[in-house]
Each structure stands twice: as structure tokens, then as C-alpha cells.
Design a protein around this motif. Structure first.
Motif, PDB file in Angstrom:
ATOM      1  N   THR A 302       0.848  -1.208   0.000  1.00 17.70           N
ATOM      2  CA  THR A 302       0.000   0.000   0.000  1.00 17.70           C
ATOM      3  C   THR A 302       0.877   1.249   0.000  1.00 17.70           C
ATOM      4  O   THR A 302       2.075   1.192   0.304  1.00 17.70           O
ATOM      5  N   THR A 312      -3.524   4.179  -0.094  1.00 20.35           N
ATOM      6  CA  THR A 312      -4.141   3.458  -1.207  1.00 20.35           C
ATOM      7  C   THR A 312      -3.576   2.039  -1.338  1.00 20.35           C
ATOM      8  O   THR A 312      -2.357   1.843  -1.342  1.00 20.35           O
ATOM      9  N   ARG A 371      -8.646   1.999   0.818  1.00 21.15           N
ATOM     10  CA  ARG A 371      -7.636   1.742   1.854  1.00 21.15           C
ATOM     11  C   ARG A 371      -7.735   0.292   2.322  1.00 21.15           C
ATOM     12  O   ARG A 371      -8.821  -0.259   2.457  1.00 21.15           O
TER      13      ARG A 371
END
Length: 409
Positions: A302, A312, A371
Motif C-alpha cells: 500500500t 491506497t 484503503r
């Protein structure tokens, strides 16, 4: 006899069928106790009785028996005593002095007949140890308010958390609480995660609130959230307030999801790294001993921050792929593009189909903002799809077979 705990049990053909969990004896007034047999745990977590008359030999690391093993679940009779579960840590008297039992010894006094002949004792404060004959000791038939737990914990020291949980579940509630209180926070947390909900609630309720909060902090956030779900709302809120804010935050997030959803069963602490981390760094992370195999099977990539909820979500790297890549390769270049994440509101049925369809042991859970909020592992799904009492239920496959009751022969 304490050394027998965990010893492998082999049938006449040399196949291992289980492990010794305890020894069953019968106390007799004015006479040495007779050994009735052993409690043997076979899979899946089924405790059966092995009569002493069926045991061919006892060696270092193995017990070999002859004949057939009755697969009925062991049920302790009122006239029977468990050596490891009930006799260790008793305070008895020897030559008028109070001492604590840390082991007992049995001998074959004649063919197929074993008796307890010696007792190993120590004084709690001085740690003075003695080995005396059974006749020199009194007090085994006395009900004691606080028996202690050091000897039993030592006997169970090598057991995995799941096996120790099974052993605790079979003990009388008084002994179960004594053992739980004596365990350190980390070990108790590991064991609690493997116990049925009723046992979890019972043990947690006997601890001081501050200690209970410390133990919850040592549990995985998903397991702690499951336990708090089962507690009365007021008690759960009080324990959450006593936890460190950083430890309580992921638990609070998990409590916001329905129990039967992906969000409700996921772990909020999978292995997460940024795309600039290398394969070598990823492999170092999944080598951590406290990670379960399902959690260590993949690394989630991420944007920062890399604590849930993350930046993200970019993708996942499976450990097999990591093993094939040069150590200096960046994770951003070894992502699996074929795996789409799931949403927190997925039902357990949908999660099961997802894992089966892609042959996965874990799946990333991503919220509406993109997320990563956690990962669902196959063991999480199984825990919630099996009956609530699955840890306590016997394996019913054997019950249709006609077997003589060896204990009544």
C-alpha cells in the motif's frame, strides 16, 4: 508421571495415534493409589481412555499399547483423580511439614498393575526438594482453596496453545482458573484465543479488570473483538477503556462491523509494506515467529501509511513469488494483478467462495476509499462457520461402531 504429558502414543503397528494428556488413578485410604490408565488425545481434540492393562511398554518419548483403543470420549468418574490436572501443586504434609507436590512416580508392582510409589516435593519458599515414598505423605484427599499452578504449567510448558487450551477445558473450573491466573499475559492470550467462548468469558471474569485489559492487548485484534462481542456491553466498554489507546483502536474498528461479515472476522494486522520495500525486507517480515502461516502467506502493498487503515491499496505479493525473485527487487514490481480485494460488508459465504475460487488462504479487505483495512484468513472463516461448540465436540464418525467399553471389562 508429569513427564508423560505430551508423550506420543503408538499402536501395535507403530502408527502414532495421539499423545498422553494425563494419567488416571484411584486414591485408596491407607494404600497406594492404583493407576487405571492414561488420557490420550487423538484428533480432532478427542480425549479417550487407554487402560493401563493395554500398555505394552513406556519408553523415553513413546507409549506403546496393544489391542484396540476405545474411541469413546473420556469421562472422569467420581472415584478417579487426574495426576497432572489435580495432584500437581497440592500442598501436602511430610514429617509434619507443609510441602508442595511437583511430581509423582508410578511402578509396575506386578504384571499389568501399576501403583504410585513415590512423591517429589518442594518447599515453596526454600525450594528444598525431596523424593519420598507415598506412605510418608498425607493430605492428598484434602480439598484446597488455592492449589497453585507451577507444577502443572511446567508439565504443559511444551504444549502448543491449542493443546493447552484443550487441556484447560477438561480441568475442573477451579483448576482452570488457577492455571489461567498463573500464566503470563502473552501465554494466557494465546490460550484464550483457542478456548470456547464460555471458557473465555469465565476466565476473563475472574481476572482483575486491569489484568484482563492487558491480556486483551496481547490477543490478536480480531480475537479480542470476538471476545468483547460476547461480553455484556458495559463490561466490554470498561475493558476497552482500560486498554492502551493504540491497542484498543483496531479492536474498536472491528467491533463496528457485523460479526458475520468480512470486516467482523478479519485481522487488522496483516503484513503490510510500501511498494519501495524490497523482496528481502518482505521475506524478513514474514519470517516472524508469531505470525500464523495464513497471515505470513502474503504481503500486502500500500501507499503510506502502512498501518490499517492504510494509504491506497496497490496489490498483494505471495510468498512463493517472493522466493523466486532477486532479494533487491522492489515489491511494486512483483504484485499479483489477478487478485481483486473484497469489501468489509462481504458475507462469510461470499468470502468462502472467494477464497475457494482463487485457491487462497487469505484475502485483502479494502474499504470504499481504497484503503486496506485488514485481511481475512481461511482460519478466521472456519472459526466462524463451524458450530459454536466445535472445539468441544467429539468426532462422531466412530460412534456408530460397536465397541466394548474397555473400562468396564
Amino acid at each position: 508421571m508429569a513427564r508423560l504429558s505430551g508423550t506420543a502414543v503408538f499402536d501395535p503397528a507403530g502408527d502414532q495415534i495421539g499423545r498422553v494428556r494425563d494419567v488416571v488413578v484411584g486414591l485408596r485410604i491407607g494404600r497406594r493409589p492404583t493407576v487405571h490408565g492414561m488420557v490420550v488425545e487423538v484428533q480432532p481434540r478427542r480425549r479417550v481412555f487407554l487402560p493401563i492393562t493395554r500398555i505394552r511398554r513406556i519408553e523415553a518419548g513413546s507409549v506403546v499399547f496393544t489391542g484396540r483403543l476405545n474411541m469413546r470420549r473420556f469421562e472422569q468418574r467420581a472415584t478417579e483423580t487426574l495426576v497432572i490436572g489435580e495432584m500437581l501443586d497440592l500442598t501436602v504434609r511430610c514429617e509434619g511439614q507443609p510441602m508442595t507436590v511437583y511430581d509423582v512416580a508410578m511402578e509396575d508392582v506386578k504384571p499389568s498393575t501399576w501403583e504410585i510409589t513415590k512423591v517429589a516435593l518442594h518447599r515453596r519458599r526454600r525450594r528444598e526438594t525431596r523424593i519420598v515414598s507415598w506412605e510418608e505423605v498425607s493430605g492428598f484427599d484434602t480439598l484446597q482453596k488455592d492449589q497453585g499452578a507451577a507444577g502443572l504449567i511446567a508439565a504443559f510448558e511444551s504444549l502448543r496453545a491449542a493443546d493447552m487450551a484443550s487441556a484447560l477445558h477438561e480441568l475442573p473450573s477451579k483448576r482452570r482458573v488457577e492455571i489461567a491466573r498463573a500464566l503470563n499475559d502473552v501465554r494466557l492470550a494465546d490460550v484464550l484465543e483457542e478456548l470456547p467462548p464460555d471458557d473465555q468469558i469465565g476466565i476473563l471474569g475472574t481476572l482483575e479488570p486491569e489484568r484482563a485489559a492487558d491480556v486483551l492487548e496481547e490477543m490478536g485484534p480480531d480475537d479480542a473483538a470476538d471476545l468483547l462481542h460476547d461480553l455484556p456491553e458495559e463490561q466490554a466498554s470498561r475493558l476497552l477503556a482500560l486498554m492502551e489507546p493504540g491497542e484498543a483502536a483496531p479492536v474498536r474498528r472491528l467491533l463496528t462491523y457485523p460479526e458475520s461479515s468480512a470486516g467482523g472476522v478479519m485481522t487488522s494486522e496483516p503484513v503490510i509494506l510500501p511498494p519501495t520495500s524490497t523482496v528481502a525486507e518482505a521475506l524478513a517480515h514474514i519470517r516472524q515467529q508469531d505470525l500464523t502461516p495464513a497471515v505470513a502467506a502474503q504481503v500486502y502493498v500500500t501507499r503510506p501509511p502502512t498501518e490499517t487503515p492504510t494509504g491506497t491499496y496497490l496489490g498483494v505479493s505471495h510468498f512463493q513469488r517472493l522466493l523466486r525473485e532477486p532479494p533487491s527487487t522492489m515489491l511494486g514490481g512483483v504484485l499479483d494483478p489477478s487478485i481483486d480485494p473484497i469489501r468489509p460488508d462481504f458475507t462469510l459465504r461470499e468470502v468462502t467462495y472467494y477464497l475457494a475460487n482463487y485457491n487462497l488462504v487469505a484475502a485483502p479487505v479494502v474499504d470504499e476509499l481504497g484503503r486496506l483495512v485488514g485481511a481475512v484468513t481461511v482460519d478466521d472463516v472456519l472459526d466462524h462457520m463451524l458450530p459454536e461448540d466445535w472445539r468441544e465436540r467429539a468426532d462422531d464418525r466412530e460412534e456408530w461402531r460397536e465397541r466394548a467399553d474397555d473400562r468396564d471389562e
